[in-house]
Scaffold this active site. Structure first.
Site, PDB file in Angstrom:
ATOM      1  N   GLN A 149       0.717  -1.198  -0.045  1.00  0.00           N
ATOM      2  CA  GLN A 149       0.025   0.011  -0.042  1.00  0.00           C
ATOM      3  C   GLN A 149       0.626   1.216  -0.020  1.00  0.00           C
ATOM      4  O   GLN A 149       0.533   2.208  -0.359  1.00  0.00           O
ATOM      5  CB  GLN A 149      -0.952   0.008   1.208  1.00  0.00           C
ATOM      6  CG  GLN A 149      -2.299  -1.170   1.022  1.00  0.00           C
ATOM      7  CD  GLN A 149      -2.899  -0.916   0.208  1.00  0.00           C
ATOM      8  OE1 GLN A 149      -3.178   0.145  -0.079  1.00  0.00           O
ATOM      9  NE2 GLN A 149      -3.240  -1.964  -0.599  1.00  0.00           N
ATOM     10  N   GLU A 432     -21.504  -0.212 -46.920  1.00  0.00           N
ATOM     11  CA  GLU A 432     -20.497   0.723 -46.879  1.00  0.00           C
ATOM     12  C   GLU A 432     -20.592   1.626 -48.181  1.00  0.00           C
ATOM     13  O   GLU A 432     -20.617   2.881 -48.156  1.00  0.00           O
ATOM     14  CB  GLU A 432     -19.260   0.269 -46.883  1.00  0.00           C
ATOM     15  CG  GLU A 432     -18.757  -0.710 -45.538  1.00  0.00           C
ATOM     16  CD  GLU A 432     -18.832   0.179 -44.339  1.00  0.00           C
ATOM     17  OE1 GLU A 432     -18.779   1.497 -44.516  1.00  0.00           O
ATOM     18  OE2 GLU A 432     -18.963  -0.227 -43.227  1.00  0.00           O
TER      19      GLU A 432
HETATM   20 ZN    ZN Z   1     -22.280   1.661 -40.967  1.00  0.00          ZN
END
Ligand code: ZN
Ligand code: ADP
Length: 602
Positions: A149, A432
């Site tokens: 720690q 696309e």
């Molecule tokens: Zn798309």
């Protein structure tokens, strides 16, 4: 985040993991040794003689002598005919009964030599340790945990204090106005007397607001470097620890160290982790409160003469507790923006300095393609480009390598290896092509730079657009057309294949977000008007003005999306020939660049 720093914290992590492994190995070793030890004493190999056998041997008058130890049930037995030093070992259930038995035998003429030994340290300690072992392990564990720690280990808590900071403002590109604002701090750190004489109040704390990777750590370091003072840094998330009160004690130590090193800079990264608005009193929150309170105490505690300047960074200013912003604390705030075109080019130039670039490479072009990128991302592009160039066996970094790096950072790596079915390919091609064609017919949308059906990262394909300029404002028409372009993929699937797919899920998500922002943040809907539904914390709250408005929001968002979807289909219906042509070309070549794309519209 600073790359060096993240390397350091990685080192810290590795260190922590290493010590954990050592600890586990130790435990395993202890247990193994313990088990072996116990087994050894139990068995003592072939030397062991079972108690029943011993009794038999005694009644057969075959036992010459026994050796007993006070407090132990282990008896050493010497049988008749055994050599000197040879012995058997028997664990006796009850020594009292055993002694009586031997006395009985003696009365019957079976004399056995009994040797009574006092309690030996050697026989006592091991069993003692064995019983203590769990406790010892627990103690060791706790000590290790506390060490991890950072209670005792200063090297983990502070970094860069011993080394001289070499970073200067020259290493920080862009951000000219911000540097101008912060140069005052440098002056103060250099010549505090001058300011104090004049009676000037110098800020104790400066908050740097900005997205991760915009150079907040860098500029803080540069201030220390310019002023020639130590730089003590710590991340807010490190303050939040498992053990209650540890965060506060770390803050105390941090400032103890700062006082010794003053004049100096204390840098607290991710201050929102400790400085989050104080609410409730659940465990984690009250721990935060202790840490935050300690920080406030420390900041109020040192006088300006001590010349400690606390710089803190966050990308969530709205989260901060207002107490941090009061006078005498972080009363100065500087916003560190993502770089504009000129800034991006300057940053690229700085990071290109130590790289071998081909002479014909234009960093300006890269800067143009990377609107919205942070300094860290730009630095990363150049690094990726160097890696790509090496992999491509180029002598120097070529334009090609840089372009590839930009794509890598934006859409992830091309995955040629993934096998895609023809059906999926066709769907992606139409999807696309749909995006690309629709945006081609939308005046506000930027030109298509590349269309591809090669999977990258999570996307099956992508359409890349050109970034010609940095915009400060986006008009309503532009946002509406953005929605149309986003839904162009889904529209193409529907028109060309008469079916729709999950491939458009990300588009739909983004479109919905844009539409929602138009209605609830930018006040662009007719029915609701210019109202912001952000509350004081900067969060959206649809119910802020009642259910009626909430209903209206739903209707307005719906309307925006549906109109855009219809418009996308209208555009594509008019240009079905182009849709088929481009999708076919994509299926053939997998990738179409800007020029090739433009030819379809010549
Ligand atoms: Zn798309
Ligand atoms: P933050 O602290 O805002 O998260 P950093 O200062 O850690 O960001 O930036 C990470 C790295 O990105 C820097 O070490 C540096 O290499 C690069 N970088 C970021 N901004 C700039 C800038 N303005 N000029 C030069 N390099 C930058």
């Amino acid at each position: 985040m600073d790359q060096n720093k993240s390397k350091d914290s990685k080192k810290d992590k590795i260190k922590k993991i290493a010590s954990l492994i050592v600890l586990i190995a130790l435990l395993v070793a202890i247990i193994v040794v313990g088990v072996v030890y116990v087994n050894k004493t139990n068995e003592e190999d072939e030397k062991e003689l079972p108690y029943t056998e011993l009794i038999k041997e005694i009644s057969n008058k075959n036992v010459e002598a026994v050796e007993m130890t006070v407090g132990s049930t282990t008896v050493k037995v010497k049988l008749k005919g055994m050599q000197e030093g040879e012995e058997k070992i028997t664990i006796v259930p009850n020594t009292q009964v055993f002694m009586e038995l031997i006395q009985q035998q003696a009365l019957e003429g079976n004399e056995i030599n009994v040797n009574q030994k006092p309690r030996s340290i050697l026989t006592v300690i091991p069993s003692y340790i064995m019983s203590l072992l769990p406790t010892l392990i627990m103690v060791a564990l706790f000590i290790m945990l506390f060490k991890m720690q950072g209670l005792g280990d200063k090297g983990e808590v502070y970094d860069e204090t011993e080394r001289k900071i070499k970073t200067t403002f020259d290493d920080v590109a862009g951000l000219d106005e911000e540097k101008e604002e912060l140069i005052e701090i440098v002056d103060f750190l250099k010549k505090p007397e001058k300011f104090i004489e004049m009676g000037a109040k110098i800020p104790k704390g400066v908050l740097l607001y900005g997205k991760p990777g915009t150079g907040k750590t860098l500029i803080a370091k540069a201030i220390a470097g310019e002023a020639g003072v130590p730089f003590i840094s710590m991340s807010g998330s490190e303050f939040i620890e498992m053990f209650a009160g540890l965060g506060a004690s770390r803050v105390r130590k941090l400032f103890e160290k700062a006082r010794k090193m003053a004049p100096c800079i204390v840098f607290i990264d991710e201050i929102d982790a400790i400085g989050a608005r104080r609410t409730g009193s659940s465990g984690a929150e009250s721990e935060n409160n202790q840490t935050l309170n300690q920080l406030l105490v420390e900041m109020d505690g040192f006088s300006t003469e001590e010349t400690i300047i606390v710089l803190a960074a966050t990308n969530r200013p709205e989260m901060l507790d207002k107490a941090l912003l009061r006078p005498g604390r972080f009363d100065r705030q500087v916003t560190i923006p993502t770089p504009d075109l000129k800034g991006r080019e300057a940053i690229l130039r700085i990071h290109a300095k130590d790289k071998k670039l081909a002479e014909n490479v234009t960093l300006k072009g890269i800067a143009e393609d990377t609107s919205g990128f942070t300094g860290a991302e730009l630095a990363n592009i150049l690094n990726e480009a160097a890696i790509t160039a090496t992999r491509n066996k180029h002598e120097v970094i070529e334009q090609l390598d840089l372009d590839e790096a930009v794509k890598k950072v934006t859409v992830g790596l091309e995955k040629h290896s993934r096998v895609i079915s023809d059906k999926d390919k066709k769907l992606t091609a139409y999807h696309e092509a749909g995006h690309a064609i629709v945006s081609q017919y939308l005046p506000t949308q930027t030109d298509v730079k590349e269309v591809s059906i090669i999977p990258r990262g999570l996307a099956g394909g992508y359409t890349m657009y050109k970034n010609d300029e940095d915009k400060y404002y986006i008009s309503k028409t532009e946002m509406e057309e953005k929605l149309i372009a986003l839904l162009g993929g889904r529209a193409a699937e529907k028109l060309a294949l008469d079916d729709i797919s999950t491939g458009a899920s990300n588009d739909i998500e983004v479109a919905t977000q844009v539409a929602r922002n138009m209605v609830t943040v930018y006040g662009m809907s007719d029915e609701i008007g210019p109202i912001s539904l952000k509350n004081d914390n900067g969060e959206l709250d649809y119910q802020m003005f009642g259910e009626e408005i909430e209903d209206k929001i739903g209707r307005e968002v719906n309307k925006l999306i549906n109109t855009a979807y219809m418009d996308a289909q209208t555009i594509l219906r008019e240009h079905m020939d182009k849709l088929h042509e481009i999708a076919t070309a994509l299926l053939e070549k997998e990738k179409i660049n800007e020029e090739e794309f433009k030819k379809f519209f010549a």
